[in-house]
Design a protein around this motif. Sequence first.
Motif, PDB file in Angstrom:
ATOM      1  N   GLU A  76       0.888  -1.155   0.072  1.00 24.33           N
ATOM      2  CA  GLU A  76       0.048  -0.049  -0.083  1.00 24.33           C
ATOM      3  C   GLU A  76       0.889   1.195   0.013  1.00 24.33           C
ATOM      4  N   VAL A  77       0.285   2.273  -0.560  1.00 20.71           N
ATOM      5  CA  VAL A  77       0.957   3.657  -0.598  1.00 20.71           C
ATOM      6  C   VAL A  77      -0.289   4.698  -0.379  1.00 20.71           C
ATOM      7  N   SER A  78       0.210   5.833   0.172  1.00 20.51           N
ATOM      8  CA  SER A  78      -0.681   6.927   0.474  1.00 20.51           C
ATOM      9  C   SER A  78      -0.672   7.841  -0.807  1.00 20.51           C
ATOM     10  N   LEU A  79      -1.550   8.820  -0.701  1.00 22.17           N
ATOM     11  CA  LEU A  79      -1.537   9.866  -1.867  1.00 22.17           C
ATOM     12  C   LEU A  79      -0.080  10.671  -1.864  1.00 22.17           C
ATOM     13  N   GLU A  80       0.687  10.882  -0.682  1.00 21.03           N
ATOM     14  CA  GLU A  80       1.591  11.455  -0.543  1.00 21.03           C
ATOM     15  C   GLU A  80       2.771  10.498  -1.200  1.00 21.03           C
ATOM     16  N   GLY A  81       2.716   9.158  -1.115  1.00 16.98           N
ATOM     17  CA  GLY A  81       3.521   8.419  -1.563  1.00 16.98           C
ATOM     18  C   GLY A  81       3.474   8.214  -3.047  1.00 16.98           C
ATOM     19  N   LEU A  82       2.301   8.390  -3.616  1.00 19.78           N
ATOM     20  CA  LEU A  82       2.162   8.189  -5.050  1.00 19.78           C
ATOM     21  C   LEU A  82       2.530   9.461  -5.534  1.00 19.78           C
ATOM     22  N   VAL A  83       2.324  10.517  -4.869  1.00 19.33           N
ATOM     23  CA  VAL A  83       2.976  11.975  -5.671  1.00 19.33           C
ATOM     24  C   VAL A  83       4.544  11.964  -5.413  1.00 19.33           C
ATOM     25  N   ALA A  84       5.013  11.358  -4.583  1.00 18.71           N
ATOM     26  CA  ALA A  84       6.554  11.074  -4.798  1.00 18.71           C
ATOM     27  C   ALA A  84       7.005  10.071  -5.864  1.00 18.71           C
ATOM     28  N   LEU A  85       6.220   9.176  -5.910  1.00 19.36           N
ATOM     29  CA  LEU A  85       6.579   8.183  -7.298  1.00 19.36           C
ATOM     30  C   LEU A  85       6.453   8.693  -8.429  1.00 19.36           C
ATOM     31  N   ASN A  86       5.314   9.795  -8.407  1.00 22.29           N
ATOM     32  CA  ASN A  86       5.065  10.764  -9.792  1.00 22.29           C
ATOM     33  C   ASN A  86       5.067  10.095 -11.047  1.00 22.29           C
ATOM     34  N   PRO A  87       4.197   8.951 -10.963  1.00 20.74           N
ATOM     35  CA  PRO A  87       4.352   8.386 -12.408  1.00 20.74           C
ATOM     36  C   PRO A  87       3.977   8.842 -13.717  1.00 20.74           C
ATOM     37  N   GLN A  88       4.481   8.778 -14.826  1.00 19.81           N
ATOM     38  CA  GLN A  88       3.911   9.231 -16.173  1.00 19.81           C
ATOM     39  C   GLN A  88       2.657   8.494 -16.549  1.00 19.81           C
ATOM     40  N   THR A  89       2.642   7.272 -16.053  1.00 22.15           N
ATOM     41  CA  THR A  89       1.373   6.659 -16.480  1.00 22.15           C
ATOM     42  C   THR A  89       0.842   5.842 -15.228  1.00 22.15           C
ATOM     43  N   LEU A  90      -0.473   5.836 -15.172  1.00 21.34           N
ATOM     44  CA  LEU A  90      -1.166   5.203 -13.838  1.00 21.34           C
ATOM     45  C   LEU A  90      -2.373   4.093 -14.435  1.00 21.34           C
ATOM     46  N   VAL A  91      -2.347   3.059 -13.900  1.00 19.14           N
ATOM     47  CA  VAL A  91      -3.122   2.035 -14.234  1.00 19.14           C
ATOM     48  C   VAL A  91      -4.102   1.595 -12.954  1.00 19.14           C
ATOM     49  N   LEU A  92      -5.512   2.024 -12.994  1.00 23.82           N
ATOM     50  CA  LEU A  92      -6.147   1.668 -11.769  1.00 23.82           C
ATOM     51  C   LEU A  92      -7.031   0.424 -11.904  1.00 23.82           C
ATOM     52  N   PHE A  93      -7.064  -0.374 -10.982  1.00 23.22           N
ATOM     53  CA  PHE A  93      -7.881  -1.674 -11.008  1.00 23.22           C
ATOM     54  C   PHE A  93      -9.136  -1.382  -9.817  1.00 23.22           C
TER      55      PHE A  93
END
Length: 309
Positions: free
Chosen positions: A220-237
């Motif tokens: 699991e990651v938080s919103l802040e963790g996702l922002v830190a990853l800063n992906p160019q492409t995001l795939v959501l299930f």
Amino acid sequence: MRKKILMLSTFTLFASALAVTVKHERGTLELKTPAKRVVALEYSFLDTLLALGIRPVGAALGTQGGDRGAPPYLLARVKAIPATGSRAQPSLEMIAASHPDLILADALIHQDLFPQLAGIAPTAVFQSRRGSLEDLNAQTLAIGQLVGREAAARRLLAEQQALINKARAFAKKGAPPLVAAVVTPKSFTVHTNESFVGSYLESLGRKNQLPVKDGQTQYEVSLEGLVALNPQTLVLFTAPDETPVTDIWKKNPLWQKIAAVQRGRVYQFNRDNWTRGRGPLALRLMVAETIQSRLLQDAAPSGEFRYER
């Protein structure tokens, strides 16, 4: 007497030729003859058996313990199959009542139940929930061997690889790596390059940004963790009958800082079909939807697969 001995020897040789030996997570399983009555305690096992033309005598189709039940793509195929509890809470009594000669269990979910399951019938344990595409392919072949359908299993894998090879032709060279995640109302769980969907998307030519972390193929990651990853492409299930936590995140200014959001490269797929089936039947659906979504081309997602909640 010589004739009787000859007949017995012939029978022994015939039985020996039918014997099956398969390695699994708990050692080696030997069957004198291929299994005919199988109980499947994970959807990947059920998917594989059905793809091989085998109807199990029992399957973990229940909704106990919060399980959502069988993925939509399997529902029409499982109506006549007796339920033996849920995946998380299989019923030993129901399993025993099915009189199986083989039980297929998951290495993570059923690890504590293995002695009891093995006391009912020969039990093969595989890395289904936390397995990669390679693990699941090896599982398909092993199940094919256990039920006497090895040739059919090899054909399934060959057909699957041919589909993947065709799909790779759509993949844009040099496309940025992606982050893939299962999103529920309370959690955002990323799937690394060694998870099933993570390794599957890599097999189609889209690089996964995240390697295994602390031995975990999913975390699991938080919103802040996702922002830190800063992906160019995001795939959501996500699930169509749930409100994902990302609906809340979208109201936070941090969400708009994510490169994938700014690029319009946020794709959405049904998690029930994509992350819970994990078998040959699911793969056919997934390849088709991956192409239709335009994820491989790194193009703006088509309407059905665009995240617009």
